[in-house]
Design a protein around this motif. Structure first.
Motif, PDB file in Angstrom:
ATOM      1  N   LEU A  45     -30.382  -7.970  51.661  1.00  9.77           N
ATOM      2  CA  LEU A  45     -29.413  -8.554  52.590  1.00  9.77           C
ATOM      3  C   LEU A  45     -29.110  -9.997  52.224  1.00  9.77           C
ATOM      4  O   LEU A  45     -30.020 -10.811  52.066  1.00  9.77           O
ATOM      5  CB  LEU A  45     -29.951  -8.502  54.017  1.00  9.77           C
ATOM      6  CG  LEU A  45     -29.002  -9.058  55.083  1.00  9.77           C
ATOM      7  CD1 LEU A  45     -27.791  -8.156  55.258  1.00  9.77           C
ATOM      8  CD2 LEU A  45     -29.720  -9.244  56.418  1.00  9.77           C
ATOM      9  N   VAL A  55     -25.776 -13.932  62.060  1.00 11.51           N
ATOM     10  CA  VAL A  55     -27.057 -13.544  62.648  1.00 11.51           C
ATOM     11  C   VAL A  55     -28.207 -13.897  61.709  1.00 11.51           C
ATOM     12  O   VAL A  55     -29.259 -14.362  62.147  1.00 11.51           O
ATOM     13  CB  VAL A  55     -27.072 -12.030  62.947  1.00 11.51           C
ATOM     14  CG1 VAL A  55     -28.457 -11.580  63.392  1.00 11.51           C
ATOM     15  CG2 VAL A  55     -26.026 -11.681  63.988  1.00 11.51           C
ATOM     16  N   ASP A  56     -27.986 -13.656  60.405  1.00  7.03           N
ATOM     17  CA  ASP A  56     -29.054 -13.867  59.429  1.00  7.03           C
ATOM     18  C   ASP A  56     -28.423 -14.210  58.093  1.00  7.03           C
ATOM     19  O   ASP A  56     -27.663 -13.411  57.559  1.00  7.03           O
ATOM     20  CB  ASP A  56     -29.922 -12.607  59.311  1.00  7.03           C
ATOM     21  CG  ASP A  56     -31.164 -12.795  58.449  1.00  7.03           C
ATOM     22  OD1 ASP A  56     -32.137 -12.049  58.658  1.00  7.03           O
ATOM     23  OD2 ASP A  56     -31.168 -13.675  57.560  1.00  7.03           O
ATOM     24  N   SER A  58     -30.641 -15.980  55.827  1.00  3.65           N
ATOM     25  CA  SER A  58     -31.825 -16.608  55.251  1.00  3.65           C
ATOM     26  C   SER A  58     -31.990 -16.326  53.762  1.00  3.65           C
ATOM     27  O   SER A  58     -32.664 -17.069  53.060  1.00  3.65           O
ATOM     28  CB  SER A  58     -33.080 -16.152  56.006  1.00  3.65           C
ATOM     29  OG  SER A  58     -33.190 -14.744  55.960  1.00  3.65           O
ATOM     30  N   GLN A  59     -31.389 -15.257  53.253  1.00  8.71           N
ATOM     31  CA  GLN A  59     -31.535 -14.920  51.839  1.00  8.71           C
ATOM     32  C   GLN A  59     -30.256 -15.199  51.047  1.00  8.71           C
ATOM     33  O   GLN A  59     -30.134 -14.763  49.900  1.00  8.71           O
ATOM     34  CB  GLN A  59     -31.965 -13.453  51.677  1.00  8.71           C
ATOM     35  CG  GLN A  59     -33.304 -13.155  52.333  1.00  8.71           C
ATOM     36  CD  GLN A  59     -33.802 -11.752  52.059  1.00  8.71           C
ATOM     37  OE1 GLN A  59     -34.755 -11.559  51.320  1.00  8.71           O
ATOM     38  NE2 GLN A  59     -33.170 -10.759  52.668  1.00  8.71           N
TER      39      GLN A  59
END
Lengths: 112, 111
Positions: A45, A55-56, A58-59
């Motif tokens: 992801l 939402v995310d 982080s990667q």
């Protein structure tokens, strides 16, 4: 029911160039995902949107990758500048909240 | 890493045989999903099993979930050459809504 649309299907660029991918999710799906899949590996992801909020991420390598979701519908993923290790398939998916994902066919990126 | 792990990495069987793939994960989940990917294509959802469920069926597919062992298995019965593909498990952890995929099992069904 129309599926998740992605374009282009293939892209070849040289390192340090920029590239953009486009995704149109299934109508009504609030959640949109961008995954990176390197050959022989599972999808990773990069970023997840719910409506037009992140939402995310982080990667997501934020020094070179950026993504936006326009009006909570279409999304674009950009890489600038590209590196050799960015060669991969970039998959877009969408879903209702908490439900199964529907994937597009992906964009195969080759960085030379 | 919270990535799930599939086992085996590769599986080769004859048509008509059953194929079993396993998935292990690290922490508490909301649900676990299985996807299939044909070469050069996007992923297709097979089954979603929630943490309070133990078994689900869909046609020739059977998925089990053992939350005490943090593991799941996918059984394909009476396999066909068309079942040849990569199979991935994906977990939605209770700590976040991210769906994390494993590295996959490459299944080859020989006619």
């Amino acid at each position: 029911e129309a599926g998740v649309a992605q374009s282009p299907r293939y892209k070849i660029i040289e390192k340090r160039q920029s590239v953009a991918f486009w995704c149109n999710p299934i109508s009504g799906h609030a959640t949109l995902y961008w995954y990176q899949q390197i050959l022989g590996q599972g999808p990773k992801l990069l970023i997840q949107f719910q409506n037009n909020g992140v939402v995310d991420d982080s990667q997501l390598p934020k020094d070179r990758f950026s993504a936006e979701r326009l009006k909570g519908v279409d999304s674009t993923l950009k890489i600038q500048p590209a590196k050799l290790e960015d060669s991969a398939v970039y998959l877009c998916a969408s879903s209702l909240v908490g439900e199964k994902l529907f994937f597009g066919s992906g964009t195969q990126l080759s960085v030379l | 890493s919270q990535q799930g792990e599939e086992d085996p990495q590769a599986l080769s069987i004859q048509e008509g045989e059953n194929a079993t793939m396993n998935c292990s994960y690290k922490t508490s989940i909301n649900n676990l999903q299985w996807y299939r990917q044909n070469s050069g294509r996007g992923l297709v959802h097979l089954i979603l099993i929630r943490s309070n469920e133990r078994e689900k069926h869909s046609g020739r597919l059977r998925v089990t979930l053992d939350t005490s062992k943090k593991s799941s298995s996918l059984l394909i019965t009476a396999s066909r050459a068309a079942d040849t593909a990569s199979y991935f498990c994906a977990t939605e952890y209770t700590s976040g809504s991210r769906l994390t995929f494993g590295e996959g099992t490459q299944l080859t069904v020989n006619p």
